[in-house]
Design a protein around this motif. Structure first.
Motif, PDB file in Angstrom:
ATOM      1  N   VAL A 247      29.339  41.099  48.677  1.00 46.21           N
ATOM      2  CA  VAL A 247      28.893  39.730  48.387  1.00 46.21           C
ATOM      3  C   VAL A 247      29.646  38.769  49.298  1.00 46.21           C
ATOM      4  O   VAL A 247      30.873  38.695  49.279  1.00 46.21           O
ATOM      5  N   SER A 248      28.909  38.035  50.104  1.00 53.05           N
ATOM      6  CA  SER A 248      29.512  37.116  51.066  1.00 53.05           C
ATOM      7  C   SER A 248      29.368  35.654  50.665  1.00 53.05           C
ATOM      8  O   SER A 248      30.060  34.789  51.208  1.00 53.05           O
ATOM      9  N   ALA A 249      28.467  35.353  49.732  1.00 56.26           N
ATOM     10  CA  ALA A 249      28.281  33.964  49.297  1.00 56.26           C
ATOM     11  C   ALA A 249      29.484  33.505  48.483  1.00 56.26           C
ATOM     12  O   ALA A 249      30.072  34.288  47.728  1.00 56.26           O
ATOM     13  N   PRO A 250      29.894  32.247  48.622  1.00 55.33           N
ATOM     14  CA  PRO A 250      30.943  31.720  47.738  1.00 55.33           C
ATOM     15  C   PRO A 250      30.537  31.935  46.287  1.00 55.33           C
ATOM     16  O   PRO A 250      29.423  31.577  45.887  1.00 55.33           O
ATOM     17  N   THR A 251      31.422  32.528  45.504  1.00 55.63           N
ATOM     18  CA  THR A 251      31.034  33.007  44.173  1.00 55.63           C
ATOM     19  C   THR A 251      31.959  32.472  43.095  1.00 55.63           C
ATOM     20  O   THR A 251      33.182  32.528  43.218  1.00 55.63           O
ATOM     21  N   LEU A 252      31.350  31.961  42.034  1.00 55.86           N
ATOM     22  CA  LEU A 252      32.059  31.510  40.843  1.00 55.86           C
ATOM     23  C   LEU A 252      31.648  32.393  39.673  1.00 55.86           C
ATOM     24  O   LEU A 252      30.463  32.662  39.471  1.00 55.86           O
ATOM     25  N   LEU A 253      32.627  32.836  38.894  1.00 51.46           N
ATOM     26  CA  LEU A 253      32.368  33.570  37.664  1.00 51.46           C
ATOM     27  C   LEU A 253      32.788  32.701  36.492  1.00 51.46           C
ATOM     28  O   LEU A 253      33.867  32.095  36.510  1.00 51.46           O
ATOM     29  N   ILE A 254      31.939  32.626  35.459  1.00 57.23           N
ATOM     30  CA  ILE A 254      32.253  31.884  34.239  1.00 57.23           C
ATOM     31  C   ILE A 254      32.142  32.831  33.064  1.00 57.23           C
ATOM     32  O   ILE A 254      31.084  33.454  32.853  1.00 57.23           O
ATOM     33  N   ALA A 255      33.212  32.949  32.290  1.00 56.95           N
ATOM     34  CA  ALA A 255      33.249  33.843  31.142  1.00 56.95           C
ATOM     35  C   ALA A 255      33.477  33.053  29.869  1.00 56.95           C
ATOM     36  O   ALA A 255      34.247  32.082  29.856  1.00 56.95           O
ATOM     37  N   GLY A 256      32.809  33.465  28.789  1.00 58.29           N
ATOM     38  CA  GLY A 256      33.111  32.934  27.463  1.00 58.29           C
ATOM     39  C   GLY A 256      34.144  33.836  26.802  1.00 58.29           C
ATOM     40  O   GLY A 256      33.931  35.039  26.688  1.00 58.29           O
ATOM     41  N   ARG A 257      35.248  33.256  26.384  1.00 57.27           N
ATOM     42  CA  ARG A 257      36.328  34.087  25.839  1.00 57.27           C
ATOM     43  C   ARG A 257      35.946  34.792  24.542  1.00 57.27           C
ATOM     44  O   ARG A 257      36.557  35.782  24.173  1.00 57.27           O
ATOM     45  N   GLN A 258      34.922  34.296  23.842  1.00 52.04           N
ATOM     46  CA  GLN A 258      34.481  34.923  22.599  1.00 52.04           C
ATOM     47  C   GLN A 258      33.121  35.591  22.773  1.00 52.04           C
ATOM     48  O   GLN A 258      32.372  35.745  21.813  1.00 52.04           O
ATOM     49  N   ASP A 259      32.830  36.017  23.977  1.00 48.85           N
ATOM     50  CA  ASP A 259      31.551  36.655  24.281  1.00 48.85           C
ATOM     51  C   ASP A 259      31.619  38.149  23.958  1.00 48.85           C
ATOM     52  O   ASP A 259      32.326  38.897  24.626  1.00 48.85           O
ATOM     53  N   PRO A 260      30.871  38.614  22.962  1.00 46.48           N
ATOM     54  CA  PRO A 260      30.914  40.035  22.636  1.00 46.48           C
ATOM     55  C   PRO A 260      30.049  40.891  23.553  1.00 46.48           C
ATOM     56  O   PRO A 260      30.272  42.101  23.658  1.00 46.48           O
ATOM     57  N   ALA A 261      29.073  40.279  24.198  1.00 45.57           N
ATOM     58  CA  ALA A 261      28.134  41.048  25.027  1.00 45.57           C
ATOM     59  C   ALA A 261      28.717  41.358  26.396  1.00 45.57           C
ATOM     60  O   ALA A 261      28.644  42.499  26.876  1.00 45.57           O
ATOM     61  N   THR A 262      29.268  40.354  27.044  1.00 43.87           N
ATOM     62  CA  THR A 262      29.925  40.538  28.346  1.00 43.87           C
ATOM     63  C   THR A 262      31.287  39.860  28.278  1.00 43.87           C
ATOM     64  O   THR A 262      31.441  38.711  28.699  1.00 43.87           O
ATOM     65  N   PRO A 263      32.278  40.530  27.731  1.00 42.94           N
ATOM     66  CA  PRO A 263      33.612  39.937  27.567  1.00 42.94           C
ATOM     67  C   PRO A 263      34.209  39.518  28.903  1.00 42.94           C
ATOM     68  O   PRO A 263      33.762  39.958  29.974  1.00 42.94           O
ATOM     69  N   PRO A 264      35.231  38.673  28.866  1.00 46.62           N
ATOM     70  CA  PRO A 264      35.847  38.195  30.104  1.00 46.62           C
ATOM     71  C   PRO A 264      36.255  39.302  31.065  1.00 46.62           C
ATOM     72  O   PRO A 264      36.234  39.084  32.284  1.00 46.62           O
ATOM     73  N   ALA A 265      36.604  40.473  30.544  1.00 44.33           N
ATOM     74  CA  ALA A 265      37.000  41.574  31.434  1.00 44.33           C
ATOM     75  C   ALA A 265      35.893  41.934  32.416  1.00 44.33           C
ATOM     76  O   ALA A 265      36.165  42.339  33.556  1.00 44.33           O
ATOM     77  N   HIS A 266      34.640  41.792  32.013  1.00 51.64           N
ATOM     78  CA  HIS A 266      33.518  42.090  32.911  1.00 51.64           C
ATOM     79  C   HIS A 266      33.476  41.101  34.071  1.00 51.64           C
ATOM     80  O   HIS A 266      33.193  41.477  35.208  1.00 51.64           O
ATOM     81  N   LEU A 267      33.748  39.833  33.775  1.00 49.42           N
ATOM     82  CA  LEU A 267      33.741  38.818  34.833  1.00 49.42           C
ATOM     83  C   LEU A 267      34.966  38.957  35.718  1.00 49.42           C
ATOM     84  O   LEU A 267      34.897  38.729  36.936  1.00 49.42           O
ATOM     85  N   ARG A 268      36.099  39.338  35.113  1.00 46.45           N
ATOM     86  CA  ARG A 268      37.299  39.557  35.925  1.00 46.45           C
ATOM     87  C   ARG A 268      37.075  40.695  36.913  1.00 46.45           C
ATOM     88  O   ARG A 268      37.554  40.648  38.055  1.00 46.45           O
ATOM     89  N   GLU A 269      36.364  41.716  36.478  1.00 48.37           N
ATOM     90  CA  GLU A 269      36.081  42.844  37.362  1.00 48.37           C
ATOM     91  C   GLU A 269      35.315  42.386  38.600  1.00 48.37           C
ATOM     92  O   GLU A 269      35.609  42.807  39.731  1.00 48.37           O
TER      93      GLU A 269
END
Length: 377
Positions: free
Chosen positions: A187-209
């Motif tokens: 991925v070469s495009a400037p990328t922002l990840l936004i995680a919801g800390r109480q998200d059960p479907a895609t927890p923050p660990a998925h966005l950190r990855e």
């Protein structure tokens, strides 16, 4: 073609917004109108959701198929290169586009999503259940999956109930097969990840990855937020997206310097205090970053309009600043004089008289002359 809603100036930079599974483009209702001030915002519906036809997708579909539909939509609207933000499945579509069609994606934001969705089994089982039983039972649990306790958006829950079961199941097939973990480094495009800390479907660990694997990516975690962040925390999401897609006030500051000159801007910045800092940011972000960057009018035209408005309201100190700006934007002294003469007709002779006096002082300074001649009165 995917059902969609377009908002904002046609000449503004395009920004595509993708939804999550089970929702329509109404997911972006509290964010898109603000983003459309500076972007041509294009929100789209998944097949079988909102206004999109269910027949656009079938069993065994992939995220690549959905990405192809998004590209077809962009092509139909004459959009070659675009910024993109998507939630959950919509975020997966954005990742796919950034990896497989990097020439199309100028900037990317992935919200409450993942480079994989915990393996195929859960999604295969959900697809089978929906095909057999429909969506009513699954929609009953939408609030628990999507929002923090006590929060809901009835319109989105109703979208879930109204979605086509076959198309919903096909989207589950796409999630089951999706895994881009080994290609995130592409991925070469400037990328922002936004995680919801109480998200059960895609927890923050998925966005950190994703953030750890995508070069230069940034991650924002939102407390008190579950899976549908744009609906639950629209202000926080809007702030993060503006900063990512617009560079905050940076783009506006660059234009401000081009029009007003470094010396003027440096003086203004030097006088900035904690009391005036937010106003300075507002001017750079809104006036210069959104209005002056709109290519519908040339900078010469904007200078002429600005001079007229300042004369009309008697803002002669700022008029002097914009006479200098008009010269930087290519207006000749004769053209500036013609603009001010026009204001004598529509704004009044006394106002034009004061305007000529202010402009003449600026033009005399530009010519290196200290001499000030009398004005028309």
């Amino acid at each position: 073609m995917l059902n969609h809603l377009t908002e904002g100036p046609a000449s503004a930079p395009p920004l595509l917004l993708g939804p999550s599974l089970g929702t329509s483009y109404a997911l972006w209702d509290k964010v898109a109108p603000e983003l459309s001030i500076g972007h041509r915002v294009i929100r789209w519906d998944l097949p079988g959701h909102g206004g999109s036809a269910a027949e656009l997708i079938g069993p065994g579909a992939t995220v690549g198929d959905l990405a192809g539909l998004v590209l077809s939509l962009a092509d139909s609207l004459g959009v070659e290169r675009f910024a993109y933000a998507g939630v959950s499945l919509g975020g997966a579509v954005g990742l796919h586009l950034a990896v497989h069609h990097p020439e199309r994606v100028s900037s990317l934001a992935v919200l409450c999503s993942s480079a994989h969705f915990n393996g195929a089994k859960t999604w295969e089982e959900r697809a089978a259940t929906v095909r057999a039983e429909g969506l009513a039972k699954l929609a009953d649990g939408a609030d628990d999956r999507w929002f923090t306790p006590g929060f809901t958006v009835p319109r989105l829950v109703q979208d879930h109930r109204d979605a086509d079961p076959g198309a919903y199941a096909a989207c589950c097939d796409a999630l089951a097969a999706f895994d881009l973990r080994d290609r995130l480094g592409e991925v070469s495009a400037p990328t922002l990840l936004i995680a919801g800390r109480q998200d059960p479907a895609t927890p923050p660990a998925h966005l950190r990855e994703i953030a750890d694997a995508v070069p230069g990516a940034t991650l924002t975690e939102l407390p008190g937020t579950s899976h549908l962040a744009p609906a639950e925390r629209p202000e926080a999401v809007l702030t993060a997206l503006r900063a990512h897609f617009d560079g905050g006030a940076r783009r506006g500051m660059a234009v401000r310097r081009e029009v007003l000159g470094d010396a003027h801007v440096d003086r203004a910045q030097g006088r900035q205090s904690p009391f005036t800092a937010r106003f300075q940011d507002f001017i750079s972000r809104y006036a210069w970053g959104e209005i002056w960057t709109d290519e519908t009018l040339s900078r010469r035209e904007r200078s002429m309009i600005t001079l007229t408005a300042l004369v009309a309201h008697g803002h002669y100190e700022e008029l002097a600043m914009h006479v200098r700006a008009a010269r930087r934007n290519g207006l000749t002294p004769d053209e500036i004089g013609a603009v001010l003469l026009q204001t004598a007709v529509y704004c009044g002779v006394p106002a034009a008289n004061s305007a000529f006096a202010a402009a003449q002082r600026v033009l005399a300074e530009e010519d290196g002359s200290a001499e000030e001649h009398g004005t028309t009165r």
